[in-house]
Design a protein around this motif. Sequence first.
Motif, short mmCIF file in Angstrom:
data_model
loop_
_atom_site.label_atom_id
_atom_site.label_comp_id
_atom_site.label_asym_id
_atom_site.label_seq_id
_atom_site.Cartn_x
_atom_site.Cartn_y
_atom_site.Cartn_z
N ARG A 226 37.02 -64.25 29.29
CA ARG A 226 36.69 -63.05 28.51
C ARG A 226 36.06 -63.38 27.15
NH1 ARG A 226 37.37 -61.08 32.95
NH2 ARG A 226 38.53 -59.19 33.42
N ARG A 227 35.40 -64.50 27.05
CA ARG A 227 34.78 -64.89 25.79
C ARG A 227 33.26 -64.77 25.77
NH1 ARG A 227 38.13 -70.51 24.39
NH2 ARG A 227 40.21 -69.52 24.20
N THR A 228 32.65 -64.67 26.95
CA THR A 228 31.20 -64.76 27.04
C THR A 228 30.64 -63.71 27.99
OG1 THR A 228 31.43 -67.16 26.77
CG2 THR A 228 29.27 -66.35 27.43
N LEU A 229 29.54 -63.09 27.58
CA LEU A 229 28.82 -62.18 28.45
C LEU A 229 27.58 -62.88 29.00
CD1 LEU A 229 28.76 -58.84 26.38
CD2 LEU A 229 30.43 -59.56 28.11
N TYR A 230 27.20 -62.47 30.21
CA TYR A 230 25.97 -62.95 30.82
C TYR A 230 25.17 -61.73 31.28
CZ TYR A 230 28.17 -67.51 30.77
OH TYR A 230 28.79 -68.67 30.36
N GLY A 231 24.00 -61.52 30.67
CA GLY A 231 23.17 -60.38 31.00
C GLY A 231 21.95 -60.79 31.79
N LEU A 232 21.75 -60.15 32.95
CA LEU A 232 20.62 -60.47 33.81
C LEU A 232 19.63 -59.31 33.81
CD1 LEU A 232 19.33 -62.43 35.87
CD2 LEU A 232 20.67 -61.28 37.66
N LEU A 233 18.40 -59.60 33.40
CA LEU A 233 17.35 -58.59 33.42
C LEU A 233 16.97 -58.25 34.85
CD1 LEU A 233 15.03 -59.94 30.57
CD2 LEU A 233 16.72 -58.11 30.41
N GLU A 234 16.49 -57.03 35.04
CA GLU A 234 16.03 -56.62 36.36
C GLU A 234 14.56 -56.97 36.58
OE1 GLU A 234 16.18 -52.68 39.26
OE2 GLU A 234 16.33 -52.45 37.10
N GLY A 235 13.81 -57.10 35.50
CA GLY A 235 12.39 -57.37 35.61
C GLY A 235 11.98 -58.66 34.94
N THR A 236 10.77 -59.09 35.24
CA THR A 236 10.21 -60.33 34.70
C THR A 236 9.56 -60.06 33.35
OG1 THR A 236 9.78 -61.14 36.94
CG2 THR A 236 8.58 -62.20 35.14
N VAL A 237 9.90 -60.87 32.36
CA VAL A 237 9.30 -60.77 31.04
C VAL A 237 7.85 -61.27 31.12
CG1 VAL A 237 9.42 -61.56 28.64
CG2 VAL A 237 11.53 -61.05 29.91
N ALA A 238 6.95 -60.57 30.45
CA ALA A 238 5.54 -60.96 30.46
C ALA A 238 5.39 -62.42 30.04
CB ALA A 238 4.74 -60.06 29.52
N GLY A 239 4.61 -63.17 30.81
CA GLY A 239 4.40 -64.59 30.55
C GLY A 239 5.29 -65.49 31.36
N ASP A 240 6.41 -64.96 31.90
CA ASP A 240 7.27 -65.76 32.77
C ASP A 240 6.67 -65.80 34.17
OD1 ASP A 240 8.91 -65.96 30.59
OD2 ASP A 240 10.57 -64.79 31.43
N ALA A 241 7.11 -66.77 34.96
CA ALA A 241 6.62 -66.91 36.33
C ALA A 241 6.97 -65.68 37.15
CB ALA A 241 7.20 -68.17 36.96
N ALA A 242 6.10 -65.32 38.07
CA ALA A 242 6.31 -64.13 38.90
C ALA A 242 7.64 -64.21 39.63
CB ALA A 242 5.18 -64.00 39.91
N GLY A 243 8.37 -63.10 39.61
CA GLY A 243 9.63 -63.02 40.34
C GLY A 243 10.79 -63.75 39.69
N THR A 244 10.65 -64.18 38.44
CA THR A 244 11.76 -64.84 37.75
C THR A 244 12.39 -63.86 36.76
OG1 THR A 244 10.35 -65.78 36.01
CG2 THR A 244 10.72 -67.12 37.99
N LEU A 245 13.70 -63.92 36.68
CA LEU A 245 14.47 -63.06 35.79
C LEU A 245 15.30 -63.92 34.84
CD1 LEU A 245 15.89 -60.53 38.44
CD2 LEU A 245 13.66 -60.48 37.29
N ARG A 246 15.44 -63.46 33.62
CA ARG A 246 16.20 -64.21 32.63
C ARG A 246 17.68 -63.81 32.64
NH1 ARG A 246 12.42 -64.15 27.12
NH2 ARG A 246 10.50 -64.99 28.09
N LEU A 247 18.55 -64.83 32.68
CA LEU A 247 19.99 -64.65 32.50
C LEU A 247 20.34 -65.17 31.12
CD1 LEU A 247 22.83 -63.98 33.75
CD2 LEU A 247 22.94 -66.41 34.39
N ASN A 248 20.83 -64.29 30.25
CA ASN A 248 21.07 -64.62 28.85
C ASN A 248 22.56 -64.69 28.55
OD1 ASN A 248 18.15 -64.21 27.66
ND2 ASN A 248 18.54 -62.41 28.94
#
Length: 399
Positions: A226-248
């Motif tokens: 319960r110390r860390t959150l992990y957020g996964l985007l649903e879409g690809t950020v402009a400039g990233d490879a096609a079909g890749t999503l960022r987990l922050n």
Amino acid sequence: MRRTVAYGAIGATVLAAGVLAGVPSSATPEHGRGFGQAALTAFAALPAETFVSASDPSGAALGTTPVNGIVPPFADQPVQGFSGIVRNGDGTFEVLSDNGYGNKANSGDFVLRIHRIAPDLRQGAVDVLGGVNLTDPNRKVPFPLTRPDRVLTGSDFDVESIVRAADGTYWIGDEFGPYLLHFDRAGRLLTAPVPLPGVFAPENPAGTPNLGGSKGYEGLAISPDRRTLYGLLEGTVAGDAAGTLRLNEFDLASGAYTGKRWVYQLDQPNHAIGDLTAVDRDRFLVIERDGGQGVDAKVKKIYLLDKRDRDHDGKLDKVLVADLLNLANPRHVGGFADPFTFPFQTIEDVVILDDRTLAVLNDNNFPFSSGRTPGKPDNNEFITVRLTDRLNADPRVLR
């Protein structure tokens, strides 16, 4: 109102169904090898036309043309669009409604809300026990809100994912920022929305958009400690490879992003994710889906992810644990055929019940989605799925 079913009773109901694929329990498969065919073990549904009694009118921007046989607007708030889930210890669940009717423009009279539900798996029904509206009474939101009473609506935020922290407060992932939103247990916003550095949705006025609309935080997980959150985007950020999503990664103690980031590779660039939940400190379950419904639904899968990147390709490892369009159902649970299919456009909730059992829920996009029966609005369905192999989850996740 039906009685609340304790978690132990839910487990007993699932086991009593006896719908297993006939594959014995084993350790988690090695990297690259998927699990066997998962099985449907229980089914329950909340009718599409379920409303919060004595609440505010809703759906005025939809006009009066029938949608799947439903005529808007509505005298009360619909209980719809489950886009995030938290398991309680008593057989009940907190579920998060999304932003309302699909976009910022038509959802100004849809109140954002956390509902408490109790599935009665023996009866195949879901009880709504209550809930809390999301509000900002202490004026933490720095931009104008739709309602002067500072009750939050689907025109203010597009909430899509939820976790509960150790102190009982809620963290919610939004798509309009994308933002992380921190609420107390009564639904009151505690801090200003936390933006994701360098990423801007079209609805975010703070920067040039580099993320598609409704492509923000669809998945949010909390670590077992319960110390860390992990957020996964649903879409690809402009400039990233096609079909890749960022987990922050986000540190709760400091209230800041750590700068650590991983890459999730969709099977196809036009796919999307539906939810994310932690299995242990390194692994997660994720829903990946296409945009089809009914007979057009082709991909509705749950993967086990590993951020240790065992194959060194620079991306999260993926192992298939359940194909939601091909669940074994030899005893015809819920009156459905074998195999059972979960053919919804948006499947946005997965939660671990025990080391081999998952609960999965759909977002019914009321009144628009009709994946189960063409021409009829989808119910909010609650299913339990038995995996062929153990997850070997952190025991804290199973509490």
